[in-house]
Structure formats: C-alpha cells, structure tokens
Design an enzyme around this catalytic site. Structure first.
Site, mmCIF file in Angstrom:
data_model
loop_
_atom_site.group_PDB
_atom_site.id
_atom_site.type_symbol
_atom_site.label_atom_id
_atom_site.label_comp_id
_atom_site.label_asym_id
_atom_site.label_seq_id
_atom_site.Cartn_x
_atom_site.Cartn_y
_atom_site.Cartn_z
ATOM 1 N N HIS A 137 5.847 6.600 -1.267
ATOM 2 C CA HIS A 137 6.390 5.488 -1.650
ATOM 3 C C HIS A 137 5.745 4.225 -1.170
ATOM 4 O O HIS A 137 4.633 4.336 -0.317
ATOM 5 C CB HIS A 137 7.777 5.372 -1.059
ATOM 6 N N HIS B 296 0.769 -1.212 0.210
ATOM 7 C CA HIS B 296 -0.027 0.113 0.037
ATOM 8 C C HIS B 296 0.823 1.314 0.002
ATOM 9 O O HIS B 296 2.101 1.134 0.236
ATOM 10 C CB HIS B 296 -0.893 0.053 1.412
#
Length: 181
Positions: free
Chosen positions: A122, A37
């Site tokens: 990220h 995620h």
C-alpha cells in the site's frame, strides 16, 4: 545510525493523483508528495557498516522489472479506530510480492532486523490522530474506493533513510537497485 526502509518511488503523475485525495478528514496528517512511496521492508536503525553490507547484498537482488497499478482505498487497522489511510495495489501484486520475498531473504542473510508483521502492499496517504471522525474516514474510503492509477513500470527499488523533523519525516535515497529482466 540511520533509520532505513526499502521501497519504491512513484511516478510524478501518480504522486499528483494521490496529493489530490488529501482532505475530508479533520485532524488527518496528509503525506506530502515527496513522502509518498510504497514500503517493501522497514528496517529501523542501522549503523554505517550494516548499511554498507546490506547495500552490497541488495545490489545483487534477482527480481524482474514489472508493471504496477495502484487502486482502491482503505484504512489500518481495518476495525476499530483508524490510524492510517492508504491506497492499495490492484495490478502487479505477484511480482511485487516476489520482490518483497527475495529482498527479505537478502535482508535476513545479512542479519539485519526487519519488520515481520504481515505485509500488505500500500501507499500511506494520511495518518490519523485519535480524534479522527470515523464517519469522515468511512466517507473518504468510499469516495476513493474506485481510484485506479495509471499503470507504471517498476525498474528500481530504493533504500531510503528517514530523518524526523517538525514537518514530518524527510526521506533521502541512499541507494538504488536496478531490477533485472
């Protein structure tokens, strides 16, 4: 008390791409597909009342849907012993940062504590122990530096709870927030 974070889910094809990158660094703990995620805000432990108030407030977030593309590779920290391997964001950074800022304002208005360290968008793909070989880490980064995912549309943010287990954290979606065009 629930350990919560706000983030976005990835499409199955991107999850699959990232799962193929697992390997090449001895001692790394690679994220399972269901753990992949992109975190917008780590919130930590919230009681039920705080969580309900936050969910009600985040349901009003005014952020448009947007296109996102992942790409490139790196490690945190950028100098010294690496602890985390990641894949970055190459397209859609501005609308992602807008979503991050607008959610921060809502979280702050609710009086909920959030991680205030500098945010770098990220997806964490691995965590390293102290014995990670820096040559292997550097080679992994070089081998994946040109990675670019398919572009995908982000239409929802998710509030996740994190439950610790022997196999690593398990994430459960607690609420979904539609982005509005």
């Amino acid at each position: 008390m629930s350990r919560l974070f706000l983030g976005l889910d990835l499409p199955d094809d991107v999850d699959f791409d990232l799962s193929l990158m697992a390997g090449g660094i001895r001692g790394a703990r690679w994220q399972a597909v269901e753990q992949l995620h992109l975190t917008l805000h780590f919130l930590g432990e919230l009681d039920g009342g705080e969580a309900r108030r936050l969910i009600a407030a985040l349901d009003q977030v005014e952020t448009p849907a947007f296109e996102l593309q992942l790409g490139g590779a790196g490690v945190f920290p950028p100098r010294g012993q690496p602890r985390t391997a990641w894949i970055g964001v190459t397209r859609g950074v501005e609308p992602l940062e807008l979503a991050h800022q607008r959610c921060a304002r809502i979280i702050d208005a609710c009086g909920v504590e959030r991680d205030r360290r500098k945010w770098t968008p990220h997806v964490t793909v691995a965590r390293m122990g102290r014995d990670a070989d820096s040559r292997e880490v550097n080679e992994w980064v070089r081998n994946h530096a040109l990675y670019a995912s398919a572009s995908f549309r982000v239409e929802h943010l998710r509030l996740y709870s994190s439950i610790r287990s022997q196999q690593g954290p398990k994430y459960r979606t607690e609420a979904v927030f539609a982005l509005r065009d």
